[in-house]
Write an enzyme that holds these catalytic residues in place. Structure first.
Site, PDB file in Angstrom:
ATOM      1  CG  ASP A  32      85.479 -16.572  44.003  1.00 44.01           C
ATOM      2  OD1 ASP A  32      85.490 -16.230  42.792  1.00 44.01           O
ATOM      3  OD2 ASP A  32      86.298 -16.161  44.826  1.00 44.01           O
ATOM      4  CG  ASN A  59      76.177  -7.462  36.786  1.00 46.43           C
ATOM      5  OD1 ASN A  59      76.660  -6.598  36.050  1.00 46.43           O
ATOM      6  ND2 ASN A  59      75.630  -7.178  37.954  1.00 46.43           N
ATOM      7  CB  SER A 110      81.621  -4.942  28.944  1.00 44.35           C
ATOM      8  OG  SER A 110      82.908  -4.395  28.810  1.00 44.35           O
ATOM      9  CE1 TYR A 124      85.385  -3.339  36.700  1.00 46.83           C
ATOM     10  CE2 TYR A 124      85.402  -1.505  35.149  1.00 46.83           C
ATOM     11  CZ  TYR A 124      84.705  -2.427  35.909  1.00 46.83           C
ATOM     12  OH  TYR A 124      83.336  -2.442  35.851  1.00 46.83           O
ATOM     13  CE  LYS A 128      83.777  -5.291  33.939  1.00 47.51           C
ATOM     14  NZ  LYS A 128      82.616  -6.204  34.053  1.00 47.51           N
ATOM     15  CB  THR A 159      75.348   0.377  42.275  1.00 46.77           C
ATOM     16  OG1 THR A 159      76.739   0.676  42.482  1.00 46.77           O
ATOM     17  CG2 THR A 159      75.065   0.210  40.786  1.00 46.77           C
TER      18      THR A 159
END
Length: 224
Positions: A32, A59, A110, A124, A128, A159
């Site tokens: 983690d 990432n 980012s 989020y 970022k 993805t």
């Protein structure tokens, strides 16, 4: 060396890379990113097994869909711990080795939404954006040590994460692609490779005079 909290996904990625590049050294560590000791352990292992460290790509990330008016302190702390503090753990652990390499490069991943707004992703997007500020400061501090620091801001990228969410919602990949036609000037998703190549380039000697830069890899979303 790959580091991720999902051991099963990590092993699948390691095997896929090893099969495609049989001569490559590919190692995996399940950890983690919020675990500071695990970050140091991963860096130490890389140095022991490979004799040094030249490139760090941060990432790892988590998401939260609470509106700004509803987000709790616990939600904020969880997001900051992964997206910002977790990234700093790996930078701190890696910097001594990156300095010794004389060609150290850090690339922080980012998001295009660090510079443009939207609904429902306040936590989020704020973390970022903080990554970009951190990257600029890191570039200032590490320039005299020969370490470059840059950031990449991906746009909508097709993805496995998004494909999996679509399937769980009963959507096909074709439906999913249509939903993002308005999220870039190019009217489509990026492939993972289209994000990976700019990261590779920024990490490489070809970008040796670039540091403190934010590279938008979003198909033009940030100017829409």
């Amino acid at each position: 060396m790959l580091v991720d909290a999902d051991g099963q996904a990590l092993e699948r990625t390691r095997q896929a890379l090893q099969e495609e590049f049989p001569a490559a050294w590919v190692s995996a560590v399940t950890a983690d990113v919020t675990d500071e000791q695990a970050a140091q352990s991963a860096v130490n292992r890389c140095i022991t097994e490979r004799g040094g460290l030249n490139i760090l790509v941060n990432n790892a990330a988590m998401r939260n869909y609470s509106a700004a008016a509803d987000a709790t302190a616990e939600e904020w702390l969880a997001m900051v711990n992964v997206n910002l503090v977790g990234m700093s753990h790996y930078c701190r652990a890696a910097l001594p080795a990156l300095r010794q390499s004389n060609s150290g490069s850090i690339v922080n991943v980012s998001s295009c939404y660090a510079v443009t707004g939207r609904r429902g992703m306040a936590l989020y997007d704020a973390t970022k954006a903080a990554q970009l500020a951190y990257t600029r400061t890191l570039a200032f501090e590490e320039a005299t040590h020969g370490v470059r620091a840059n950031a990449v801001c991906p746009g909508s990228t097709l993805t496995d994460f998004h494909v999996g969410r679509a399937k769980n919602a009963g959507k096909s990949v074709e439906q999913l692609k249509v939903e993002r036609k308005d999220s870039s000037l190019m009217g489509r998703w990026a492939s993972p490779e289209e994000i990976a190549w700019p990261i590779v380039w920024l990490a490489s000697p070809e970008a040796s005079f670039i540091t403190g830069t934010t590279l938008m890899v979003d198909g033009g979303l940030h100017i829409m």
